[in-house]
Design a protein around this motif. Structure first.
Motif, PDB file in Angstrom:
ATOM      1  N   LEU A  34       0.826  -1.212   0.000  1.00  0.00           N
ATOM      2  CA  LEU A  34       0.000   0.000   0.000  1.00  0.00           C
ATOM      3  C   LEU A  34       0.862   1.265   0.000  1.00  0.00           C
ATOM      4  CD1 LEU A  34      -2.939   1.190   0.301  1.00  0.00           C
ATOM      5  CD2 LEU A  34      -2.398   1.406   2.722  1.00  0.00           C
ATOM      6  N   VAL A  35       0.473   2.219  -0.840  1.00  0.00           N
ATOM      7  CA  VAL A  35       1.064   3.563  -0.831  1.00  0.00           C
ATOM      8  C   VAL A  35      -0.080   4.562  -0.915  1.00  0.00           C
ATOM      9  CG1 VAL A  35       2.600   5.211  -1.957  1.00  0.00           C
ATOM     10  CG2 VAL A  35       3.174   2.780  -1.976  1.00  0.00           C
ATOM     11  N   SER A  40      -1.962  17.936  -2.767  1.00  0.00           N
ATOM     12  CA  SER A  40      -2.414  19.148  -2.100  1.00  0.00           C
ATOM     13  C   SER A  40      -3.524  19.780  -2.933  1.00  0.00           C
ATOM     14  CB  SER A  40      -1.250  20.134  -1.963  1.00  0.00           C
ATOM     15  OG  SER A  40      -0.912  20.651  -3.248  1.00  0.00           O
ATOM     16  N   PRO A  41      -4.170  20.827  -2.439  1.00  0.00           N
ATOM     17  CA  PRO A  41      -5.218  21.470  -3.245  1.00  0.00           C
ATOM     18  C   PRO A  41      -4.704  22.013  -4.577  1.00  0.00           C
ATOM     19  CG  PRO A  41      -5.406  22.131  -0.951  1.00  0.00           C
ATOM     20  CD  PRO A  41      -4.120  21.369  -1.065  1.00  0.00           C
ATOM     21  N   TRP A  42      -3.396  22.271  -4.683  1.00  0.00           N
ATOM     22  CA  TRP A  42      -2.841  22.845  -5.904  1.00  0.00           C
ATOM     23  C   TRP A  42      -1.994  21.852  -6.711  1.00  0.00           C
ATOM     24  CZ3 TRP A  42      -2.371  25.392  -1.139  1.00  0.00           C
ATOM     25  CH2 TRP A  42      -1.311  24.963  -0.346  1.00  0.00           C
ATOM     26  N   THR A  43      -1.982  20.607  -6.322  1.00  0.00           N
ATOM     27  CA  THR A  43      -1.243  19.610  -7.099  1.00  0.00           C
ATOM     28  C   THR A  43      -1.919  19.378  -8.451  1.00  0.00           C
ATOM     29  OG1 THR A  43      -0.507  18.482  -5.084  1.00  0.00           O
ATOM     30  CG2 THR A  43      -0.372  17.238  -7.139  1.00  0.00           C
ATOM     31  N   ASP A  44      -1.132  19.378  -9.516  1.00  0.00           N
ATOM     32  CA  ASP A  44      -1.642  19.100 -10.861  1.00  0.00           C
ATOM     33  C   ASP A  44      -2.185  17.676 -10.904  1.00  0.00           C
ATOM     34  OD1 ASP A  44      -1.941  18.489 -13.597  1.00  0.00           O
ATOM     35  OD2 ASP A  44      -0.327  19.854 -14.149  1.00  0.00           O
ATOM     36  N   ALA A  45      -3.400  17.523 -11.404  1.00  0.00           N
ATOM     37  CA  ALA A  45      -4.032  16.204 -11.468  1.00  0.00           C
ATOM     38  C   ALA A  45      -3.194  15.224 -12.276  1.00  0.00           C
ATOM     39  CB  ALA A  45      -5.429  16.316 -12.060  1.00  0.00           C
ATOM     40  N   ALA A  46      -2.495  15.723 -13.301  1.00  0.00           N
ATOM     41  CA  ALA A  46      -1.659  14.854 -14.125  1.00  0.00           C
ATOM     42  C   ALA A  46      -0.495  14.289 -13.323  1.00  0.00           C
ATOM     43  CB  ALA A  46      -1.140  15.622 -15.340  1.00  0.00           C
ATOM     44  N   VAL A  47       0.007  15.063 -12.383  1.00  0.00           N
ATOM     45  CA  VAL A  47       1.091  14.588 -11.514  1.00  0.00           C
ATOM     46  C   VAL A  47       0.589  13.452 -10.630  1.00  0.00           C
ATOM     47  CG1 VAL A  47       2.621  15.233  -9.599  1.00  0.00           C
ATOM     48  CG2 VAL A  47       2.331  16.786 -11.540  1.00  0.00           C
ATOM     49  N   THR A  48      -0.602  13.619 -10.099  1.00  0.00           N
ATOM     50  CA  THR A  48      -1.204  12.559  -9.281  1.00  0.00           C
ATOM     51  C   THR A  48      -1.394  11.291 -10.108  1.00  0.00           C
ATOM     52  OG1 THR A  48      -2.363  14.218  -7.941  1.00  0.00           O
ATOM     53  CG2 THR A  48      -3.160  11.949  -7.813  1.00  0.00           C
ATOM     54  N   GLU A  49      -1.921  11.445 -11.312  1.00  0.00           N
ATOM     55  CA  GLU A  49      -2.158  10.284 -12.178  1.00  0.00           C
ATOM     56  C   GLU A  49      -0.861   9.571 -12.525  1.00  0.00           C
ATOM     57  OE1 GLU A  49      -4.270  11.853 -15.489  1.00  0.00           O
ATOM     58  OE2 GLU A  49      -6.067  12.356 -14.317  1.00  0.00           O
ATOM     59  N   ARG A  50       0.189  10.332 -12.820  1.00  0.00           N
ATOM     60  CA  ARG A  50       1.481   9.714 -13.164  1.00  0.00           C
ATOM     61  C   ARG A  50       2.080   8.990 -11.962  1.00  0.00           C
ATOM     62  NH1 ARG A  50       2.493  14.611 -15.965  1.00  0.00           N
ATOM     63  NH2 ARG A  50       3.984  15.273 -14.368  1.00  0.00           N
ATOM     64  N   VAL A  52       0.387   7.596  -9.454  1.00  0.00           N
ATOM     65  CA  VAL A  52      -0.382   6.361  -9.281  1.00  0.00           C
ATOM     66  C   VAL A  52       0.086   5.304 -10.278  1.00  0.00           C
ATOM     67  CG1 VAL A  52      -2.672   5.322  -9.523  1.00  0.00           C
ATOM     68  CG2 VAL A  52      -2.401   7.479  -8.274  1.00  0.00           C
ATOM     69  N   ALA A  53       0.270   5.713 -11.533  1.00  0.00           N
ATOM     70  CA  ALA A  53       0.720   4.780 -12.571  1.00  0.00           C
ATOM     71  C   ALA A  53       2.106   4.230 -12.239  1.00  0.00           C
ATOM     72  CB  ALA A  53       0.726   5.473 -13.926  1.00  0.00           C
ATOM     73  N   LEU A  54       2.987   5.091 -11.750  1.00  0.00           N
ATOM     74  CA  LEU A  54       4.338   4.654 -11.387  1.00  0.00           C
ATOM     75  C   LEU A  54       4.296   3.645 -10.254  1.00  0.00           C
ATOM     76  CD1 LEU A  54       7.426   4.859 -11.507  1.00  0.00           C
ATOM     77  CD2 LEU A  54       7.265   6.843  -9.965  1.00  0.00           C
ATOM     78  N   LYS A  57       3.211   0.346 -11.561  1.00  0.00           N
ATOM     79  CA  LYS A  57       4.274  -0.256 -12.355  1.00  0.00           C
ATOM     80  C   LYS A  57       5.319  -0.910 -11.461  1.00  0.00           C
ATOM     81  CE  LYS A  57       7.512   0.818 -16.103  1.00  0.00           C
ATOM     82  NZ  LYS A  57       8.039   1.888 -16.984  1.00  0.00           N
ATOM     83  N   LEU A  58       5.526  -0.340 -10.279  1.00  0.00           N
ATOM     84  CA  LEU A  58       6.497  -0.875  -9.323  1.00  0.00           C
ATOM     85  C   LEU A  58       5.934  -2.031  -8.499  1.00  0.00           C
ATOM     86  CD1 LEU A  58       8.025   2.487  -8.025  1.00  0.00           C
ATOM     87  CD2 LEU A  58       9.106   0.829  -9.567  1.00  0.00           C
ATOM     88  N   GLY A  59       4.663  -2.373  -8.732  1.00  0.00           N
ATOM     89  CA  GLY A  59       4.042  -3.462  -7.996  1.00  0.00           C
ATOM     90  C   GLY A  59       3.420  -3.044  -6.688  1.00  0.00           C
ATOM     91  N   GLN A  60       3.257  -1.743  -6.482  1.00  0.00           N
ATOM     92  CA  GLN A  60       2.629  -1.238  -5.267  1.00  0.00           C
ATOM     93  C   GLN A  60       1.113  -1.154  -5.457  1.00  0.00           C
ATOM     94  OE1 GLN A  60       5.593  -1.891  -3.818  1.00  0.00           O
ATOM     95  NE2 GLN A  60       5.000  -0.352  -2.322  1.00  0.00           N
ATOM     96  N   ALA A  61       0.410  -0.871  -4.369  1.00  0.00           N
ATOM     97  CA  ALA A  61      -1.051  -0.748  -4.406  1.00  0.00           C
ATOM     98  C   ALA A  61      -1.427   0.663  -3.945  1.00  0.00           C
ATOM     99  CB  ALA A  61      -1.710  -1.794  -3.515  1.00  0.00           C
ATOM    100  N   PRO A  62      -1.457   1.630  -4.869  1.00  0.00           N
ATOM    101  CA  PRO A  62      -1.735   3.014  -4.481  1.00  0.00           C
ATOM    102  C   PRO A  62      -3.213   3.278  -4.214  1.00  0.00           C
ATOM    103  CG  PRO A  62      -1.432   2.871  -6.846  1.00  0.00           C
ATOM    104  CD  PRO A  62      -1.157   1.498  -6.294  1.00  0.00           C
ATOM    105  N   VAL A  63      -3.472   4.124  -3.228  1.00  0.00           N
ATOM    106  CA  VAL A  63      -4.807   4.674  -2.986  1.00  0.00           C
ATOM    107  C   VAL A  63      -4.659   6.190  -2.953  1.00  0.00           C
ATOM    108  CG1 VAL A  63      -5.679   2.665  -1.728  1.00  0.00           C
ATOM    109  CG2 VAL A  63      -4.514   4.463  -0.462  1.00  0.00           C
TER     110      VAL A  63
END
Length: 208
Positions: A34-35, A40-50, A52-54, A57-63
């Motif tokens: 789990l990760v 934050s309120p100003w974090t770019d949504a694309a950064v969050t998506e990337r 999660v994808a990373l 890819k590393l075999g983690q379980a992001p929430v």
């Protein structure tokens, strides 16, 4: 990772704050996938998506948290159970040992492969709504009683002494390092078992 510190508390004045978030692993991270991804309120949504994808890819379980919250997700759930266990001991309902047994030999076995919502979904013939109709009223009453009891002070409390004594009776202080190694070995074995079961399920699904 920042433990439970939300990203808005230390990124607001940064030039590239839109690229900042928290990726919070669980201890020990090499056995628990789990990760928690906390933008934050100003974090770019694309950064969050990337991110999660990373992690995937590393075999983690992001929430992903939809908004910042003290304790994030895992610790909010963990603290709720811990505080109720604390009250059970402090109010003379049961011993520290029996609280641990209730989790390790009961709830923990379920929760090692499904969460609380899937648990209730499978515990009533027609799923979640059926479960709520059958048991929801009493659960609400029980939780209202728990809320009325309130959070208890842990630091410097007599209950901390009682629980600590129970833990040291089971595992003396000089054997804590050995016990942590045992914990890690058990977590590693459980992790491997879950991976093997997932592979079997995937193979069965593709063969149908």
């Amino acid at each position: 990772s920042s433990s439970c510190i939300a990203p808005s508390q230390f990124t607001e004045e940064l030039k590239h704050r839109a690229q900042c978030l928290v990726a919070h692993p669980v201890n020990p991270p090499h056995y628990l996938p789990l990760v928690e991804i906390v933008p934050s309120p100003w974090t770019d949504a694309a950064v969050t998506e990337r991110t999660v994808a990373l992690m995937k890819k590393l075999g983690q379980a992001p929430v992903t948290l939809k908004k910042e919250a003290n304790g994030f997700i895992l610790n909010r759930l963990q603290y709720a159970l811990l505080m109720e266990a604390w009250r059970c001991v402090e109010d003379g309902i049961c011993s520290p040992e029996d609280c641990d047994t209730a989790v390790s030999q009961g709830l923990g076995l379920r929760w090692s492969f499904m969460g609380p919502f899937e648990t209730i979904d499978l515990n009533a013939p027609e799923g979640v709504k059926d479960y709520c109709e059958r048991y929801g009223e009493n659960i609400t009453v029980c939780c209202q009683e728990q809320d009325a009891l309130g959070a208890r002070a842990m630091k410097g409390s007599d209950t901390a002494d009682i629980i600590h004594a129970a833990m040291r009776k089971a595992v003396p202080a000089q054997k804590l390092t050995e016990r942590r190694k045992w914990r890690d070995q058990r977590l590693a074995a459980l992790y491997l078992h879950k991976r093997e079961q997932l592979l079997k399920e995937q193979q069965a699904a593709t063969s149908q």
